[in-house]
Design a protein around this motif. Structure first.
Motif, PDB file in Angstrom:
ATOM      1  N   PHE A   4       0.841  -1.184   0.000  1.00 48.66           N
ATOM      2  CA  PHE A   4       0.000   0.000   0.000  1.00 48.66           C
ATOM      3  C   PHE A   4       0.885   1.246   0.000  1.00 48.66           C
ATOM      4  O   PHE A   4       1.869   1.307   0.732  1.00 48.66           O
ATOM      5  CB  PHE A   4      -0.908   0.018   1.241  1.00 48.66           C
ATOM      6  N   ARG A  69      -8.948   1.521  -4.236  1.00 49.63           N
ATOM      7  CA  ARG A  69      -8.388   0.251  -4.679  1.00 49.63           C
ATOM      8  C   ARG A  69      -9.513  -0.648  -5.144  1.00 49.63           C
ATOM      9  O   ARG A  69     -10.696  -0.361  -4.903  1.00 49.63           O
ATOM     10  CB  ARG A  69      -7.607  -0.408  -3.550  1.00 49.63           C
ATOM     11  N   HIS A  74      -7.342  -6.337  -6.116  1.00 46.37           N
ATOM     12  CA  HIS A  74      -6.407  -5.758  -5.142  1.00 46.37           C
ATOM     13  C   HIS A  74      -5.464  -4.734  -5.770  1.00 46.37           C
ATOM     14  O   HIS A  74      -4.463  -4.374  -5.168  1.00 46.37           O
ATOM     15  CB  HIS A  74      -5.609  -6.848  -4.411  1.00 46.37           C
ATOM     16  N   LYS A  75      -5.811  -4.278  -6.960  1.00 47.88           N
ATOM     17  CA  LYS A  75      -5.007  -3.217  -7.573  1.00 47.88           C
ATOM     18  C   LYS A  75      -5.265  -1.916  -6.822  1.00 47.88           C
ATOM     19  O   LYS A  75      -6.415  -1.565  -6.543  1.00 47.88           O
ATOM     20  CB  LYS A  75      -5.420  -3.082  -9.033  1.00 47.88           C
ATOM     21  N   VAL A  76      -4.194  -1.203  -6.479  1.00 45.52           N
ATOM     22  CA  VAL A  76      -4.335   0.093  -5.805  1.00 45.52           C
ATOM     23  C   VAL A  76      -4.414   1.182  -6.863  1.00 45.52           C
ATOM     24  O   VAL A  76      -3.575   1.255  -7.760  1.00 45.52           O
ATOM     25  CB  VAL A  76      -3.152   0.343  -4.859  1.00 45.52           C
TER      26      VAL A  76
ATOM     27  N   ASP B 246      -0.623 -11.784  -3.555  1.00 47.39           N
ATOM     28  CA  ASP B 246      -1.024 -10.435  -3.938  1.00 47.39           C
ATOM     29  C   ASP B 246       0.164  -9.578  -4.334  1.00 47.39           C
ATOM     30  O   ASP B 246       1.226  -9.646  -3.719  1.00 47.39           O
ATOM     31  CB  ASP B 246      -1.743  -9.767  -2.764  1.00 47.39           C
ATOM     32  N   HIS B 247      -0.068  -8.730  -5.323  1.00 45.73           N
ATOM     33  CA  HIS B 247       0.936  -7.777  -5.799  1.00 45.73           C
ATOM     34  C   HIS B 247       2.241  -8.481  -6.156  1.00 45.73           C
ATOM     35  O   HIS B 247       3.336  -7.970  -5.925  1.00 45.73           O
ATOM     36  CB  HIS B 247       1.149  -6.665  -4.764  1.00 45.73           C
TER      37      HIS B 247
ATOM     38  N   SER C 304     -11.956  -7.505   1.347  1.00 49.22           N
ATOM     39  CA  SER C 304     -11.627  -8.077   0.049  1.00 49.22           C
ATOM     40  C   SER C 304     -12.721  -8.999  -0.445  1.00 49.22           C
ATOM     41  O   SER C 304     -13.430  -9.621   0.337  1.00 49.22           O
ATOM     42  CB  SER C 304     -10.318  -8.875   0.173  1.00 49.22           C
ATOM     43  N   ALA C 306     -11.521 -11.057  -2.974  1.00 45.59           N
ATOM     44  CA  ALA C 306     -10.652 -11.997  -3.706  1.00 45.59           C
ATOM     45  C   ALA C 306     -10.526 -13.279  -2.911  1.00 45.59           C
ATOM     46  O   ALA C 306     -10.000 -13.274  -1.814  1.00 45.59           O
ATOM     47  CB  ALA C 306      -9.287 -11.361  -3.940  1.00 45.59           C
TER      48      ALA C 306
END
Lengths: 88, 961, 417
Positions: A4, A69, A74-76, B246-247, C304, C306
């Motif tokens: 983040f 977001r 979960h893309k910011v 994630d990411h 979330s 996801a």
């Protein structure tokens, strides 16, 4: 582990952050506020699937900010310092 | 099968270093560089385990991570149940045992279950064991569960390291695609990390023929590794990339084989290249699960890496070109090889010394504990001691799937390939469906292209090129015999047909109903054949059926890797007092309270504990007590709007507080519930100190910051958490002032100068101190705050000066008695998540305050206004009785049933009063003082009388005495 | 065709190659109208359909599932069944579910493998023992089979626990419920589906709701990927996605969606007989009848949708597990996954009418919906059939957030709702 972007410190691990609720959830003041407004403020959430605007706090530096977001990918999308009252 | 070690060859083994280990109690010889599986094969040990359900004999199938059969329990300090024999290095002295077999794999006493297989098909347990009751059957079924065994005598050999790592490019897989990509990325000036789950880089080049840039592949691998190493790039062998999170955080598990636990790597690359290769699939034929049926590619790996010839009379069954090299190599090594290809046309040249049967498939393998022969689909019988099968190749796209990459079906490859690209991830080599080295290197070029120009030349394949010809050979419905799809979990063609018949046609239902792909191999060899069969049964295409979700980890990862150093106290560190060592020297017994390690009492262990606590409490009332209150939260609020700020944060009006004075108050949550209590100190016009409960400091601080930033503005107030800056030493009791007056604190302690609920500034030994006249005991008390690193001399001085007054050092337990005697609450103990301020007798602000504060509106809901709320009271017990148990409930009898009407929150024997005291939250308690109620604890009922919370000095005279 | 499940029918089918079994449930084409529509083919939705048919005789019912039945949290949870709750309202709700679970296999003619091997919630300090006593006493008053365990009692049921004197979270005792245990989660969904289907309910998979049909201020049906389907009574039981449907219906709920992760080890021979929950370690754990160690912990930190596992929470949960059971340091993680759960401020479900007339809610179960499937189904069925609450569902109405009468079990029951 999500990254983040704290507007003050830069990208940090998600574990350093704490979720603070919907952005723009203005607090109605007063003992006579209609209970519906108070309940809206206190409990009801938009909880969007997709793009969300939320208040977050970076616990390491203590600053609150608004983050946009995507709650599925979960893309910011953005992160900005809290602008003032209620960060509408 | 009669497998044997050849006299020469074996690129992976070192014949100068023989090793010996035990398997199922028998001694097994091998060489350094062997895996457990290659050594077992070299010793012609065919049966290495038993399947989960039917206890069918199981032999080695593969040579890598896909292995469904050959699981062993490793004993000793490195104990590891269910370890894959195919990837576990054989080591001298290692003790390995087969799983799910009693007493051993060869003669398993549960093997009889296979004879009842027709009565216990997939999911049979849902259809029976209901009468008379499942509990009658479960213990026996449960006893059959599991594969390996946990060693209950094992102790941990230490913790696992965890490494955070960054790089430009993470290349997963060090086969030809990964090596080429890594070298080209390095040539682009990028930092590269190359990981591979095998001990040596090279991937399929370790046993497949080829020539690169005119050189033998081994030389090319060596050169590439040398270039990467010289460039400072990181190469991690024996390391599995098990998950993309994630990411694009990639989890790696690195093995060491030197006694160390595995290492968990959290890698944050800019770009990921998946060069993860492909896994060979089985072919469907009856009894295809017999020991001696191996992956053809694995047999080639054992031959070329370990010099193990897996059979003498070998049938190679295939539907694709890749098995031809295997047949040729085994024939060359001296085996009698028959190659059975389901195809008639478009097939490669028949290798020398190999007998080819075209257009035929295997119908069945024969044998009891190992392969003795095969039958072809035309009825031909062939003797064989080993059957090598190649049903085609499944690209290893697990990580791509985890990264939410979409898959695309390729009819030409009979496999799912990576579909639309995923940002930041490239797939190269066999994982992308490429077969020849030329195709593989072209992938490498494509993968690296977006990363910038590279100085490294693209490798050229100069030797023989593999071809990818294949005709799909999926399991088909209605086949004869028992055809295994999932070897470990015993899922056969008939089970998939049964699932389809019963409408479990969704691929996820198929998985859950039959347990297909849910074993420790997670279906690496079985998933695609299983869903292809479902497609065939239901008249759909394979992509219409789809795949199950790819989940981490790719291969099982030790739990210890995830835990890392978070063991014992490091799992959840406690907070410690600056004076901890001083207290220990004084005989303090420590306990954890709200995350802090604090003295519970001084001296007195076991049976003497209670007496020690009672003694401390009694002496505190008689003369004077010393207490280390350093855990008390001290958060400063400073700024032009500080007064308005604290007014909003507190239930009580605080802005009317005069500088130098203190006031007790509540902080509420927005739902009105009492969140914390404490004393607010006003140091001057624009400066306050919020005192809060020890365990609430972080939460209160966060709350202050939130309102500061969200409501008042960053410039209105500043907030500083000074909790750990200062130690707080409390002197309490009738002789507290007298004691302190023997010490130079740089100021007058006269009550006119420092009355109750006032604060004064002084000094001690050159350090500024703050002295607060606030009391949690009900006696005259002084809380002295001093910089934490200067507290020790003052504490020593207080103790020394206290000798003249018979001062007692008290721990938290005695303090709890003293405060309970006064009816002072502890938030979270004497309140719960529903307690509102007026439940605690604090009605004033709710009815009178006109200004806004946190939680205000919630104090006027229907619920908050109910008459039967639980309210704080004291309880007394009949003379001579023991204290009430904390947690006992007040009860009432209504319509023939018992109901709770509240509960005891604090209960002690008061040494000063000579009787038990208790605090409780009781329905309408405030109006029921004097009423006797029944109290129940663990089924036993007693009586107690409701009283005011304060049992000692209700007028508060002792504050001033 | 063989319809009824029994040892005898299994034996007969064994002789006949297992070829005579009927579909466990039918997959008919959706009809244009039904008496009732249930959105969500998880445990709660399927149970609702079953009880509508069985208890109320309403069989023109469709269950609409956007994917495959039981594919949401029903198939993703750690399968714990218990009723050790603090407040009487909760005890009524979960107690009903628990009792129904005890008869469920026979009722549905489907073995859901309810395994009542007990559960212990550990207490790690004197203060936690006091709360434990308060909780046990409340449960006993409410008729729950709770016991206050000493550390010796805990040792008896979980001898491999870390009783070392320097354990980070020493065991002072615990709250025991002997009737607690686990059930086979998929079987619960499939068993309800089969039983409901046999009573005439249409189970429609791959049917996603795209919108509500609202006429005259009332909900009259739904638009779906398989066309419009109309009914005068619509119930939704779509845990994890409740807010998404609420938004389509034009209202908001007091819900945030979070991922709850779970994981299993490789299967090993039986070593842990009961369900053990340690609030200090933040973990609850049991061993399945397949031998896998089934591990659950708290929620992820980030709201979330996801459904994927993540590392940070996994690491802390596994660290907690190894603190509880150091010998599990030999084991390997086999599979990790996540479900999306509705998190409500008081951690209690929302059951009752929605702000849109004709649409009824069954949501907000947080991490604990599985154990309540039979009562969630019973109560939503009752609401759909009668339009009214009964005494058990009334306290869980959405209106409690305005009245302030929350049912907050969070303090008493630790993490494992």
């Amino acid at each position: 582990m999500q990254l983040f972007p704290c507007p003050f410190c830069g990208p940090r691990d998600e574990t350093e952050f704490h979720y603070g609720g919907d952005a723009g959830n203005a607090r109605p003041d007063g003992a006579e506020v209609p209970i519906e407004s108070w309940t809206n403020y206190l409990y009801l959430r938009s909880n969007p699937k997709g793009t969300a605007r939320e208040i977050w706090v970076h616990m390491s530096c203590g600053e609150f900010f608004v983050m946009e977001r995507d709650t599925v990918t979960h893309k910011v999308l953005s992160s900005t310092a809290l602008g003032g009252e209620h960060a509408a | 099968m009669s497998a044997a070690r050849l006299a020469t060859g074996g690129s992976a083994i070192d014949r100068s270093r023989p090793i010996r280990f035990s398997f199922d109690g028998a001694s097994v010889d091998g060489f350094a560089g062997d895996t457990i599986a290659s050594a077992l094969l070299a010793n012609d040990i065919a049966v290495v385990g038993r399947s989960f359900k039917y206890h069918r004999p199981r032999g080695i199938w593969g040579a890598g991570v896909e292995e469904p059969n050959a699981l062993v329990d490793i004993g000793g300090p490195q104990a590891s149940p269910n370890t894959r024999a195919t990837t576990e290095p054989a080591r001298d002295g290692l003790v390995a045992k087969s799983v799910n077999a009693m007493p051993n794999a060869l003669s398993d006493r549960n093997a009889f279950l296979d004879r009842f297989a027709r009565f216990i098909p997939a999911a049979f347990y849902y259809k029976t064991f209901m009468w008379p009751d499942w509990h009658m059957f479960e213990p026996r079924i449960r006893a059959m569960a599991g594969l390996g065994k946990v060693d209950t005598d094992w102790t941990s050999p230490g913790t696992a390291d965890q490494v955070n790592h960054h790089c430009d490019v993470l290349v997963v897989g060090a086969g030809p695609a990964g090596l080429a990509t890594a070298r080209m990325a390095a040539g682009a000036g990028l930092s590269v990390t190359l990981v591979d789950d095998q001990r040596e880089p090279g991937g399929s080049l370790g046993h497949r023929a080829g020539e690169i840039d005119g050189k033998p592949v081994a030389m090319w691998i060596e050169e590439t590794v040398a270039v990467l190493t010289a460039g400072g790039h990181l190469i991690l062998p024996s390391t599995t990339a098990f998950g993309i999170y994630d990411h694009d955080l990639v989890g790696l598990n690195q093995r060491h084989f030197d006694g160390r636990r595995d290492t968990l790597w959290r890698v944050r690359p800019r770009h990921i290249v998946l060069a993860t290769g492909a896994i060979e699939r089985p072919l469907p034929f009856a009894n295809n699960d017999l020991p001696g049926v191996l992956s053809a590619d694995a047999a080639l790996a054992y031959l070329r890496r370990h010099a193990v010839l897996v059979g003498r009379r070998v049938v190679v069954a295939t539907n694709n070109d890749s098995a031809y090299e295997v047949a040729a190599a085994l024939a060359e090594a001296g085996a009698d090889v028959t190659l059975v290809d389901i195809r008639r046309d478009g097939i490669p040249e028949t290798p020398a010394k190999v007998r080819l049967v075209k257009g035929r498939a295997l119908a069945a393998a024969m044998g009891r504990l190992r392969v003795e022969g095969v039958t072809l689909d035309d009825g031909t019988r062939l003797d064989a001691d080993c059957v090598l099968v190649s049903g085609g190749w499944t690209p290893t796209i697990h990580l791509f799937g985890q990264a939410k990459g979409k898959l695309a079906w390729s009819g030409a490859r009979a496999a799912f390939l990576p579909g639309d690209p995923v940002d930041g991830i490239s797939v190269a080599g066999a994982a992308a469906g490429s077969v020849s080295l030329s195709e593989v290197f072209a992938d490498a070029r494509t993968a690296v292209a977006p990363l910038g120009p590279t100085t490294a030349a693209l490798p050229r394949s100069t030797g023989p090129e593999a071809t990818g010809g294949i005709v799909a050979a999926w399991p088909v419905p209605g086949s004869k015999g028992r055809i295994w799809i999932d070897y470990q979990n015993d899922v056969t063609v008939k089970d998939v047909e049964l699932a389809a018949r019963e409408n479990f046609v969704s691929v996820e239902h198929l998985k859950r109903y039959t347990t297909l792909g849910m074993a420790t191999d997670q279906g690496k060899t079985s998933n695609l054949p299983g869903l292809a069969l479902m497609a065939g049964i239901t008249g759909r295409t394979v992509p219409e059926v789809g795949t199950t979700t790819y989940r981490p980890p790719f291969t099982p990862v030790p739990l210890a890797s995830f835990a890392g150093a978070r063991v014992g106290e490091l799992m959840a560190p406690v907070r410690r007092l600056p004076l901890e060592s001083v207290h220990r020297e004084s005989g303090a017994i420590f306990q954890e309270y709200g995350g802090w390690l604090r003295p519970a009492h001084y001296g007195g262990r076991g049976a003497d504990t209670d007496r020690a606590i009672q003694d401390e409490a009694l002496r505190a009332r008689r003369s004077v007590a010393l207490f280390d209150g350093s855990t008390l939260g001290k958060i400063e609020v400073i700024g032009p709007k500080a007064a308005a700020f604290v007014d909003f944060l507190y239930y009580n009006t605080m802005s009317t507080l005069k500088p130098g004075r203190c006031r007790y108050g509540f902080m509420l949550s927005e739902n009105g519930v009492v969140f914390d209590d404490g004393v607010l100190v006003r140091l001057d016009e624009h400066r306050f100190v919020v005192s809060c409960s020890s365990s609430h400091v972080a939460a209160v601080h966060a709350r202050l910051e939130e309102w500061r930033q969200d409501r008042f503005g960053r410039d209105a107030v500043y907030i500083h958490n000074a909790t750990s800056d200062m130690a707080t030493l409390t002197v309490s009791g009738p002789n507290a002032r007298k004691l302190l007056e023997t010490i130079d604190l740089g100021r007058s302690l006269d009550d006119a100068d420092l009355p109750h609920m006032a604060i004064g500034h002084g000094s001690y030994g050159g350090d500024a101190v703050r002295i607060a006249r606030v009391s949690f005991t009900g006696d005259r008390s002084y809380e002295i705050s001093i910089p934490a690193d200067r507290a020790e001399p003052l504490w020593a001085h207080l103790r020394q000066a206290g000798q003249a007054f018979d001062a007692v050092v008290i721990g938290l337990e005695a303090l709890m008695i003293l405060r309970a005697e006064k009816g002072f609450i502890v938030i979270g103990k004497d309140t719960d998540g529903t307690t509102l301020p007026h439940d605690l007798g604090s009605e004033g602000p709710r009815t009178k305050r006109q200004t806004e504060y946190v939680g205000r509106r919630s104090l006027f809901t229907e619920e908050a206004s109910r008459g039967d709320r639980l309210q704080l009271v004291g309880l007394t017990v009949p003379s001579g009785e023991a204290p009430l148990p904390t947690g006992a409930h007040g009860i009432k009898r209504e319509s023939g049933r018992l109901h709770s009407q509240g509960f005891v929150t604090s209960s002690y024997r008061s040494p000063t009063l000579g009787r038990p005291i208790a605090l409780a939250l009781i329905e309408r308690g405030a109006a029921r003082h004097g009423e006797t109620i029944e109290v129940q604890h663990l089924g036993k009922v007693r009586t107690a009388t409701i009283a005011a919370p304060c049992a000692f000095d209700p007028a508060g005279d002792r504050l001033h005495a | 065709m063989t319809r009824r499940y029994s040892a005898l029918s299994l034996f007969k089918e064994g002789l006949a190659g297992q070829t005579g079994w009927k579909q466990a449930w039918r997959s008919p084409e959706p009809k244009p109208t039904y008496d009732a529509i249930i959105i969500g083919g998880g445990g709660h939705g399927l149970a609702t359909a079953y009880y509508l048919a069985k208890n109320h005789g309403i069989t023109r019912v469709a269950v609409l599932e956007k994917g495959w039945i039981g594919g949401g949290n029903t198939g993703r949870n750690t399968t714990v069944v218990r009723s050790n709750y603090y407040y009487p309202e909760s005890v009524e709700l979960y107690g009903l579910a628990h009792r129904l679970y005890e008869g469920l296999s026979k009722d549905l003619n489907y073995n859901v493998m309810l395994s009542q091997r007990g559960m212990v919630n550990l207490c790690h300090s004197t203060a936690e023992m006091e709360i434990g006593a308060r909780t046990v006493n409340a449960m006993q008053l409410n008729g729950i089979d709770a016991e206050l365990f000493s550390s010796e009692d805990v040792r008896r049921v979980a001898p491999i626990y870390n009783f070392s004197p320097d354990a980070r979270f020493p065991v002072f005792g615990g709250i025991w419920q002997g009737r607690a245990g686990t059930a086979r989660h998929d079987a619960v969904a499939w068993g309800y589906a089969r039983a409901a289907s046999r009573l005439g309910v249409d189970i429609i998979q791959n049917c996603e709701i795209t919108d509500f049909i609202v006429e005259g201020g009332r909900c009259r049906g739904v638009q779906t990927t398989r066309g419009a389907i109309r009914a005068e009574r619509i119930g939704m039981a779509v845990a994890g996605h409740s807010s998404v449907l609420a938004t389509k219906a034009g209202f908001r709920l007091p819900i945030n969606s979070y991922a709850l992760q779970a994981c299993v080890s490789e299967p090993v021979k039986p070593i842990l007989d009961t369900v053990v929950l340690s609030p200090g370690c933040g973990v609850y754990v049991s061993q399945s009848d397949k031998g896998e160690i089934v591990i659950g912990g708290g929620l992820d930190r980030v709201p979330s949708y996801a459904q994927r596992g993540n590392l940070p929470k996994l690491e802390t949960v596994i660290a907690g597990l190894l603190e509880m059971f150091p010998i599990f340091g030999q084991l390997k993680l086999m599979r990790q996954w996540a479900g999306i759960v509705d998190v409500v401020p008081d951690s209690s479900p929302i059951i009752g009418p929605s702000p849109l007339p004709n649409l009824f809610l069954n949501c907000g179960w947080g991490t604990g919906g599985f154990k309540a499937i039979p009562s969630g189904g019973t109560l939503l069925a009752n609401l759909l059939a009668t339009g009214k609450h009964n005494d058990i569902s009334r306290p869980f109405d959405l209106d409690r957030f305005a009245s302030g009468r929350l049912i907050d079990e969070a303090a008493g029951s630790g993490i494992a709702h």
